[in-house]
Design a protein around this motif. Sequence first.
Motif, PDB file in Angstrom:
ATOM      1  N   LEU A  33      -1.569   0.073   6.165  1.00  0.00           N
ATOM      2  CA  LEU A  33      -2.116   1.333   6.997  1.00  0.00           C
ATOM      3  C   LEU A  33      -1.123   2.419   7.139  1.00  0.00           C
ATOM      4  O   LEU A  33      -1.349   3.399   7.082  1.00  0.00           O
ATOM      5  N   SER A  34       0.468   1.951   7.229  1.00  0.00           N
ATOM      6  CA  SER A  34       1.531   3.025   7.524  1.00  0.00           C
ATOM      7  C   SER A  34       1.559   3.580   6.115  1.00  0.00           C
ATOM      8  O   SER A  34       2.188   4.717   6.539  1.00  0.00           O
ATOM      9  N   GLN A  35       0.874   3.348   4.967  1.00  0.00           N
ATOM     10  CA  GLN A  35       1.257   3.820   3.907  1.00  0.00           C
ATOM     11  C   GLN A  35      -0.099   4.796   3.321  1.00  0.00           C
ATOM     12  O   GLN A  35      -0.081   5.390   2.204  1.00  0.00           O
ATOM     13  N   LEU A  36      -1.184   4.658   4.301  1.00  0.00           N
ATOM     14  CA  LEU A  36      -2.378   5.170   3.827  1.00  0.00           C
ATOM     15  C   LEU A  36      -2.753   6.365   4.671  1.00  0.00           C
ATOM     16  O   LEU A  36      -2.436   6.519   5.809  1.00  0.00           O
ATOM     17  N   PRO A  37      -3.479   7.247   4.071  1.00  0.00           N
ATOM     18  CA  PRO A  37      -4.025   8.580   5.001  1.00  0.00           C
ATOM     19  C   PRO A  37      -5.069   7.989   5.919  1.00  0.00           C
ATOM     20  O   PRO A  37      -5.595   6.816   6.142  1.00  0.00           O
ATOM     21  N   GLU A  38      -5.093   8.833   7.203  1.00  0.00           N
ATOM     22  CA  GLU A  38      -5.876   8.556   8.332  1.00  0.00           C
ATOM     23  C   GLU A  38      -7.162   8.195   8.004  1.00  0.00           C
ATOM     24  O   GLU A  38      -7.941   7.279   8.675  1.00  0.00           O
ATOM     25  N   LYS A  39      -7.804   8.613   6.884  1.00  0.00           N
ATOM     26  CA  LYS A  39      -9.565   8.299   6.577  1.00  0.00           C
ATOM     27  C   LYS A  39      -9.303   6.687   6.194  1.00  0.00           C
ATOM     28  O   LYS A  39     -10.342   6.225   6.514  1.00  0.00           O
ATOM     29  N   TYR A  40      -8.196   6.300   5.820  1.00  0.00           N
ATOM     30  CA  TYR A  40      -8.454   4.679   5.701  1.00  0.00           C
ATOM     31  C   TYR A  40      -8.314   3.967   6.905  1.00  0.00           C
ATOM     32  O   TYR A  40      -9.064   2.872   7.050  1.00  0.00           O
ATOM     33  N   ASP A  78      -9.620  -3.058  -1.996  1.00  0.00           N
ATOM     34  CA  ASP A  78      -9.601  -2.380  -3.396  1.00  0.00           C
ATOM     35  C   ASP A  78      -8.931  -1.089  -3.628  1.00  0.00           C
ATOM     36  O   ASP A  78      -8.130  -0.597  -4.435  1.00  0.00           O
ATOM     37  N   LYS A  79      -9.803  -0.264  -2.776  1.00  0.00           N
ATOM     38  CA  LYS A  79      -9.705   1.151  -2.792  1.00  0.00           C
ATOM     39  C   LYS A  79      -8.219   1.367  -2.306  1.00  0.00           C
ATOM     40  O   LYS A  79      -7.447   2.284  -2.896  1.00  0.00           O
ATOM     41  N   ALA A  80      -7.661   0.878  -1.322  1.00  0.00           N
ATOM     42  CA  ALA A  80      -6.488   1.084  -0.574  1.00  0.00           C
ATOM     43  C   ALA A  80      -5.357   0.829  -1.703  1.00  0.00           C
ATOM     44  O   ALA A  80      -4.383   1.578  -1.757  1.00  0.00           O
ATOM     45  N   GLU A  81      -5.407  -0.388  -2.354  1.00  0.00           N
ATOM     46  CA  GLU A  81      -4.439  -0.641  -3.153  1.00  0.00           C
ATOM     47  C   GLU A  81      -4.305   0.256  -4.607  1.00  0.00           C
ATOM     48  O   GLU A  81      -3.370   0.653  -5.130  1.00  0.00           O
ATOM     49  N   GLN A  82      -5.708   0.913  -4.686  1.00  0.00           N
ATOM     50  CA  GLN A  82      -5.592   1.847  -6.056  1.00  0.00           C
ATOM     51  C   GLN A  82      -5.120   2.893  -5.681  1.00  0.00           C
ATOM     52  O   GLN A  82      -4.390   3.568  -6.278  1.00  0.00           O
TER      53      GLN A  82
END
Length: 89
Positions: A33-40, A78-82
Amino acid sequence: MNQLLRNSLQQMHTGQIKTNQFVDQWREHNPLLSQLPEKYHRALDDLLMRLESSQLFSGEACAFSQTDLLNSLQTWLDKAEQYLAQQTP
């Protein structure tokens, strides 16, 4: 990190862990989560809230199918990893 989430998905599918344990693992042990945009963040929170709601009803009788929600969480992972793979030069 991601393997923990994948393992917990498998455990939920096979009934080895309870919903509240699963949700806690995803909320507390998710360094993605700390590496992903807010929409995730919003999408994950929405899925986990629906999963929590589904435990109040018996199985698939709820408006939120637990199987569908687990499949959606698999897709989210899967999408977060991608996304993260695309961010790495």
